[in-house]
Design a protein around this motif. Structure first.
Motif, short mmCIF file in Angstrom:
data_model
loop_
_atom_site.label_atom_id
_atom_site.label_comp_id
_atom_site.label_asym_id
_atom_site.label_seq_id
_atom_site.Cartn_x
_atom_site.Cartn_y
_atom_site.Cartn_z
N GLY A 157 0.82 -1.20 0.00
CA GLY A 157 0.00 0.00 0.00
C GLY A 157 0.86 1.26 0.00
O GLY A 157 2.01 1.24 -0.41
N SER A 158 0.28 2.34 0.51
CA SER A 158 0.93 3.65 0.51
C SER A 158 1.47 3.96 1.90
O SER A 158 0.81 3.69 2.90
CB SER A 158 -0.09 4.71 0.10
N PHE A 159 2.66 4.56 1.95
CA PHE A 159 3.27 4.91 3.24
C PHE A 159 4.27 6.04 3.04
O PHE A 159 4.71 6.31 1.91
CB PHE A 159 3.94 3.69 3.88
N GLY A 160 4.60 6.70 4.13
CA GLY A 160 5.55 7.81 4.09
C GLY A 160 6.86 7.45 4.76
O GLY A 160 7.00 6.38 5.36
N PRO A 161 7.84 8.36 4.66
CA PRO A 161 9.13 8.13 5.30
C PRO A 161 8.96 7.89 6.80
O PRO A 161 8.15 8.52 7.45
CB PRO A 161 9.89 9.43 5.05
N GLY A 162 9.72 6.94 7.32
CA GLY A 162 9.69 6.63 8.74
C GLY A 162 8.65 5.61 9.15
O GLY A 162 8.63 5.18 10.30
N GLN A 163 7.77 5.21 8.24
CA GLN A 163 6.75 4.23 8.59
C GLN A 163 7.26 2.79 8.46
O GLN A 163 6.65 1.87 8.98
CB GLN A 163 5.51 4.42 7.73
N MET A 164 8.36 2.62 7.73
CA MET A 164 8.99 1.31 7.58
C MET A 164 10.38 1.37 8.22
O MET A 164 10.86 2.45 8.56
CB MET A 164 9.12 0.94 6.09
N VAL A 165 11.03 0.24 8.34
CA VAL A 165 12.37 0.22 8.93
C VAL A 165 13.33 1.01 8.05
O VAL A 165 13.12 1.18 6.85
CB VAL A 165 12.88 -1.22 9.17
N ARG A 166 14.40 1.50 8.65
CA ARG A 166 15.37 2.39 7.99
C ARG A 166 15.88 1.82 6.67
O ARG A 166 15.92 2.52 5.65
CB ARG A 166 16.54 2.69 8.92
N GLU A 167 16.30 0.56 6.67
CA GLU A 167 16.87 -0.05 5.46
C GLU A 167 15.85 -0.04 4.31
O GLU A 167 16.21 0.14 3.15
CB GLU A 167 17.31 -1.50 5.72
N PHE A 168 14.60 -0.24 4.66
CA PHE A 168 13.50 -0.22 3.70
C PHE A 168 13.33 1.18 3.14
O PHE A 168 13.28 1.37 1.92
CB PHE A 168 12.24 -0.66 4.44
N ASP A 169 13.24 2.16 4.04
CA ASP A 169 13.06 3.56 3.64
C ASP A 169 14.17 4.02 2.70
O ASP A 169 13.91 4.73 1.73
CB ASP A 169 13.06 4.47 4.86
N GLU A 170 15.41 3.65 3.00
CA GLU A 170 16.54 4.10 2.18
C GLU A 170 16.36 3.68 0.73
O GLU A 170 16.68 4.43 -0.18
CB GLU A 170 17.85 3.55 2.73
N VAL A 171 15.84 2.50 0.51
CA VAL A 171 15.63 2.01 -0.86
C VAL A 171 14.36 2.62 -1.46
O VAL A 171 14.39 3.15 -2.56
CB VAL A 171 15.56 0.46 -0.88
N VAL A 172 13.27 2.55 -0.72
CA VAL A 172 11.98 2.98 -1.26
C VAL A 172 11.98 4.44 -1.68
O VAL A 172 11.40 4.80 -2.70
CB VAL A 172 10.85 2.71 -0.24
#
Length: 92
Positions: A50-65
């Motif tokens: 689905g849809s999400f913003g920065p900080g809603q997933m783990v750091r490693e995930f955010d860096e890629v997404v």
């Protein structure tokens, strides 16, 4: 705030993750692979997060997404949950 949509496949080993990535790059459907192999409950929806913003997933995930090219399989990405293949489907 920037939002992204993505899908992922979660497995317990880096080698398995790389094998699945190769299968997808060779034409196998991402959603089909997710339904067959992902250990995350999202696998039932083809890996859709689905849809999400920065900080809603783990750091490693955010860096890629929030930096990767759209619609290109990324990974393996290691987190505390295991190894992920990620595909960012939109960002804006």
């Amino acid at each position: 705030m920037v939002q992204a949509t993505a899908r992922h496949i979660l497995v317990d080993g880096e080698e398995k993750c790389q094998t699945l990535k190769t299968e997808i790059e060779n034409g196998r459907d991402f959603a089909e692979v997710a339904r067959e192999h992902s250990s995350c409950p999202s696998g039932r929806q083809g890996g859709d997060l689905g849809s999400f913003g920065p900080g809603q997933m783990v750091r490693e995930f955010d860096e890629v997404v929030f930096s990767a090219d759209l619609n290109k399989v990324q990974g393996p990405v290691k987190t505390q949950f295991g190894y992920h293949l990620l595909e960012v489907t939109s960002r804006g």
